[in-house]
Design a protein around this motif. Structure first.
Motif, PDB file in Angstrom:
ATOM      1  N   TRP A 168       1.267  14.306  15.820  1.00 34.12           N
ATOM      2  CA  TRP A 168       0.610  12.998  15.790  1.00 34.12           C
ATOM      3  C   TRP A 168      -0.563  12.964  14.806  1.00 34.12           C
ATOM      4  N   ARG A 169      -1.201  14.088  14.575  1.00 35.36           N
ATOM      5  CA  ARG A 169      -2.308  14.113  13.607  1.00 35.36           C
ATOM      6  C   ARG A 169      -1.793  13.812  12.187  1.00 35.36           C
ATOM      7  N   GLY A 170      -0.737  14.471  11.799  1.00 30.47           N
ATOM      8  CA  GLY A 170      -0.163  14.235  10.479  1.00 30.47           C
ATOM      9  C   GLY A 170       0.310  12.801  10.314  1.00 30.47           C
ATOM     10  N   MET A 171       0.858  12.213  11.398  1.00 28.62           N
ATOM     11  CA  MET A 171       1.307  10.826  11.341  1.00 28.62           C
ATOM     12  C   MET A 171       0.141   9.888  11.016  1.00 28.62           C
ATOM     13  N   PHE A 172      -0.975  10.051  11.720  1.00 29.50           N
ATOM     14  CA  PHE A 172      -2.132   9.188  11.475  1.00 29.50           C
ATOM     15  C   PHE A 172      -2.649   9.341  10.044  1.00 29.50           C
ATOM     16  N   ILE A 173      -2.747  10.564   9.566  1.00 25.15           N
ATOM     17  CA  ILE A 173      -3.287  10.807   8.230  1.00 25.15           C
ATOM     18  C   ILE A 173      -2.397  10.195   7.154  1.00 25.15           C
ATOM     19  N   ILE A 174      -1.105  10.459   7.251  1.00 28.05           N
ATOM     20  CA  ILE A 174      -0.169   9.973   6.235  1.00 28.05           C
ATOM     21  C   ILE A 174      -0.078   8.446   6.248  1.00 28.05           C
ATOM     22  N   GLU A 175      -0.061   7.844   7.435  1.00 24.03           N
ATOM     23  CA  GLU A 175       0.117   6.398   7.521  1.00 24.03           C
ATOM     24  C   GLU A 175      -1.180   5.624   7.260  1.00 24.03           C
ATOM     25  N   GLY A 176      -2.326   6.302   7.218  1.00 25.75           N
ATOM     26  CA  GLY A 176      -3.575   5.614   6.923  1.00 25.75           C
ATOM     27  C   GLY A 176      -3.883   5.491   5.442  1.00 25.75           C
ATOM     28  N   LEU A 177      -3.338   6.381   4.629  1.00 25.44           N
ATOM     29  CA  LEU A 177      -3.679   6.414   3.202  1.00 25.44           C
ATOM     30  C   LEU A 177      -3.179   5.222   2.379  1.00 25.44           C
ATOM     31  N   PRO A 178      -1.982   4.667   2.661  1.00 27.58           N
ATOM     32  CA  PRO A 178      -1.506   3.557   1.805  1.00 27.58           C
ATOM     33  C   PRO A 178      -2.441   2.358   1.763  1.00 27.58           C
ATOM     34  N   ALA A 179      -3.162   2.065   2.839  1.00 31.50           N
ATOM     35  CA  ALA A 179      -4.060   0.905   2.846  1.00 31.50           C
ATOM     36  C   ALA A 179      -5.158   1.049   1.798  1.00 31.50           C
ATOM     37  N   ILE A 180      -5.660   2.262   1.612  1.00 34.30           N
ATOM     38  CA  ILE A 180      -6.725   2.496   0.637  1.00 34.30           C
ATOM     39  C   ILE A 180      -6.207   2.240  -0.778  1.00 34.30           C
ATOM     40  N   ALA A 181      -5.020   2.732  -1.070  1.00 36.69           N
ATOM     41  CA  ALA A 181      -4.434   2.520  -2.396  1.00 36.69           C
ATOM     42  C   ALA A 181      -4.121   1.037  -2.636  1.00 36.69           C
ATOM     43  N   TRP A 182      -3.669   0.359  -1.600  1.00 38.57           N
ATOM     44  CA  TRP A 182      -3.290  -1.048  -1.743  1.00 38.57           C
ATOM     45  C   TRP A 182      -4.503  -1.939  -1.991  1.00 38.57           C
ATOM     46  N   ALA A 183      -5.691  -1.520  -1.563  1.00 42.00           N
ATOM     47  CA  ALA A 183      -6.894  -2.333  -1.760  1.00 42.00           C
ATOM     48  C   ALA A 183      -7.096  -2.677  -3.233  1.00 42.00           C
ATOM     49  N   VAL A 184      -6.850  -1.718  -4.103  1.00 37.64           N
ATOM     50  CA  VAL A 184      -7.023  -1.942  -5.544  1.00 37.64           C
ATOM     51  C   VAL A 184      -6.014  -2.975  -6.044  1.00 37.64           C
ATOM     52  N   ILE A 185      -4.760  -2.838  -5.612  1.00 38.73           N
ATOM     53  CA  ILE A 185      -3.710  -3.769  -6.041  1.00 38.73           C
ATOM     54  C   ILE A 185      -4.026  -5.181  -5.554  1.00 38.73           C
ATOM     55  N   TRP A 186      -4.456  -5.296  -4.301  1.00 36.26           N
ATOM     56  CA  TRP A 186      -4.840  -6.590  -3.739  1.00 36.26           C
ATOM     57  C   TRP A 186      -5.910  -7.259  -4.607  1.00 36.26           C
ATOM     58  N   TYR A 187      -6.950  -6.523  -4.953  1.00 36.49           N
ATOM     59  CA  TYR A 187      -8.083  -7.107  -5.668  1.00 36.49           C
ATOM     60  C   TYR A 187      -7.684  -7.572  -7.066  1.00 36.49           C
ATOM     61  N   VAL A 188      -6.748  -6.868  -7.677  1.00 36.11           N
ATOM     62  CA  VAL A 188      -6.287  -7.243  -9.017  1.00 36.11           C
ATOM     63  C   VAL A 188      -5.408  -8.493  -8.968  1.00 36.11           C
ATOM     64  N   LEU A 189      -4.568  -8.617  -7.968  1.00 32.43           N
ATOM     65  CA  LEU A 189      -3.556  -9.663  -7.940  1.00 32.43           C
ATOM     66  C   LEU A 189      -4.012 -10.984  -7.335  1.00 32.43           C
ATOM     67  N   VAL A 190      -4.972 -10.950  -6.427  1.00 40.45           N
ATOM     68  CA  VAL A 190      -5.253 -12.118  -5.588  1.00 40.45           C
ATOM     69  C   VAL A 190      -6.488 -12.881  -6.058  1.00 40.45           C
ATOM     70  N   ARG A 191      -6.411 -14.211  -5.949  1.00 40.25           N
ATOM     71  CA  ARG A 191      -7.570 -15.086  -6.100  1.00 40.25           C
ATOM     72  C   ARG A 191      -7.597 -16.022  -4.891  1.00 40.25           C
ATOM     73  N   ASP A 192      -8.779 -16.519  -4.562  1.00 36.73           N
ATOM     74  CA  ASP A 192      -8.926 -17.280  -3.324  1.00 36.73           C
ATOM     75  C   ASP A 192      -8.201 -18.622  -3.333  1.00 36.73           C
ATOM     76  N   LYS A 193      -8.261 -19.345  -4.463  1.00 41.78           N
ATOM     77  CA  LYS A 193      -7.731 -20.706  -4.496  1.00 41.78           C
ATOM     78  C   LYS A 193      -6.940 -20.950  -5.773  1.00 41.78           C
ATOM     79  N   PRO A 194      -6.078 -21.988  -5.761  1.00 44.09           N
ATOM     80  CA  PRO A 194      -5.220 -22.242  -6.927  1.00 44.09           C
ATOM     81  C   PRO A 194      -5.974 -22.450  -8.233  1.00 44.09           C
ATOM     82  N   ASN A 195      -7.168 -23.060  -8.183  1.00 42.51           N
ATOM     83  CA  ASN A 195      -7.873 -23.344  -9.438  1.00 42.51           C
ATOM     84  C   ASN A 195      -8.470 -22.100 -10.102  1.00 42.51           C
ATOM     85  N   GLN A 196      -8.288 -20.918  -9.459  1.00 45.70           N
ATOM     86  CA  GLN A 196      -8.853 -19.681 -10.001  1.00 45.70           C
ATOM     87  C   GLN A 196      -7.821 -18.797 -10.687  1.00 45.70           C
TER      88      GLN A 196
END
Length: 429
Positions: A168-196
């Motif tokens: 169970w320790r390895g499961m938590f560690i492995i499954e927690g890491l993708p969120a950190i990597a995805w944060a960068v992708i989210w910030y690059v791709l997303v804007r709050d509203k259509p006019n942006q």
């Protein structure tokens, strides 16, 4: 006039994959505790049955306290920044769970995980209301919430193999890491509203904004957040969602443990059996949201499935241990009934409440759902540990879902009976 079909395709293809993956990662890091419980985290840390149920449920307590503040920040500041920092923080909390060595640290991390994930659901609902019209919103909400069953579908299988290979320790560690990597992708791709954004031209931006503004012409503006929270409709939706989440999250968190105790099978088989009902739920969610948008009738796709889920849990209770596979079939029916209404349910609020306060209303409704999820997660784990069988849990889930169904049936979303918002012609009858 810009081509409406082209505008629609752009929004669906640019935005929904990002929305779906973000919510999917959030759901992964909150739901995998059930596999840790089935895999022996209790014995490894010396956790009693009652403490185990509390540890699993503490996530929702943190989630409850911070939903409304996060919704206010999302409305007044930036959804993009809010989710970016939440992704990093919840990834760190989820990974840190794999290193815990005592009960207080585990409880603290579970609570903090709820705090940092509190932003996700209300912020995403607000984000969808900024980008999609009422004719699209139920389907958009469903594709967001599909991150729930789709994640549990693959997580149940992957987590079973990860636990078998790394504990169970390895499961938590492995499954927690993708969120950190995805944060960068989210910030690059997303804007709050259509006019942006730069992937819509000026004509397309204006056309979308005009459509969103037109939806609000017959909705009475509200003075402040307090007026929205005191709305009779909002209060009833809060109560319904709380009862609903007692059932859905109470079952989701402890489904692997219930299956493992009812059938003598290994943890990988538990994963496959836990995953299968979610495949059916995904199909039901897509159908319910599609017809809800087409008919513009939300309620009829909410209270009947919840009633069916309640009856299915009660039948599972009556069957008891006499037939695992019959009981499992009714568990599947119950799960489908709990998940199918989510898209139509969260499409209700923006149709009833003015845009300036709709986000906070959704945050309050989601917050009350988190309180119900805390109660359901704790009580189902506690009753199962106390009795050693799922029977008492099934009764609790059945009554909670029955209450949600009755409340949704009684919601009267018409201008004459709810003085706060006025409805558009296509809103709930």
């Amino acid at each position: 006039m810009a081509d409406s079909n082209s505008l629609s395709r752009k929004r669906w293809w640019y935005l929904m994959p990002v929305i779906f993956i973000t919510y999917s990662l959030a759901y992964l890091d909150r739901a995998n505790y059930g596999f840790a419980a089935a895999a022996g985290i209790d014995s490894d840390l010396g956790i009693t049955k009652a403490t185990s149920s509390l540890s699993g449920a503490l996530f929702f307590l943190g989630y409850f306290f911070f939903q409304v503040p996060c919704a206010i920040y999302a409305v007044q500041r930036s959804i993009r920044r809010l989710i970016f920092f939440s992704l990093i923080l919840w990834g760190l909390c989820a990974t840190a769970t794999g290193f815990v060595s005592n009960i207080p640290v585990l409880m603290g991390i579970r609570f903090l995980l709820g705090v940092v994930e509190a932003a996700v659901f209300p912020a995403m609902l607000i984000f969808i209301s900024n980008w999609f019209t009422s004719a699209e919103r139920s389907r958009a909400n469903t594709l967001l919430i599909l991150g729930n069953p789709v994640t549990v579908l693959w997580m149940s299988v992957v987590s079973g193999y990860l636990v078998q290979a790394h504990g169970w320790r390895g499961m938590f560690i492995i499954e927690g890491l993708p969120a950190i990597a995805w944060a960068v992708i989210w910030y690059v791709l997303v804007r709050d509203k259509p006019n942006q954004v730069n992937w819509l031209n000026e004509q397309e931006k204006r056309q979308l904004q005009d459509a969103l503004d037109a939806e609000q012409r017959h909705v009475k503006p509200m003075r402040n957040y307090g007026e929205a929270m005191r709305s009779k409709t909002t209060i009833m939706l809060c109560a319904a969602h709380a009862c609903w989440c007692v059932g859905s999250f109470g079952f989701m968190m402890w489904m692997p443990t219930i299956i493992k105790s009812a059938a003598t099978i290994d943890i990988v088989s538990v994963g496959w059996l836990s995953a299968a009902p979610y495949l059916v739920a995904i199909i039901a969610m897509l159908l319910a949201s599609t017809f809800s948008d087409r008919l513009r009738n939300r309620k009829i796709f909410v209270w009947p499935p919840l009633l069916i889920a309640s009856v299915a849990f009660f039948i599972s209770y009556l069957i008891g241990a006499h037939s695992f596979w019959t009981s499992y079939a009714f568990m599947t029916i119950a799960l489908v009934g709990m998940y199918a209404p989510y898209g139509p349910f969260f499409a209700i609020v923006p149709e009833l409440v003015s845009r300036n306060v709709a986000g906070v209303s959704m945050g309050l409704i989601s917050s009350c759902g988190a309180l119900g999820a805390f109660a359901g997660s704790y009580l189902v784990g506690y009753l199962h540990g106390l009795t050693g069988s799922p029977g008492a849990s099934y009764v609790l889930l059945a009554f909670a879902l029955l209450g949600a169904s009755i409340l949704m049936f009684c919601v009267r979303a018409t201008p004459s009976e709810d003085p706060v918002p006025s409805l558009k012609s296509e809103a709930i009858r």
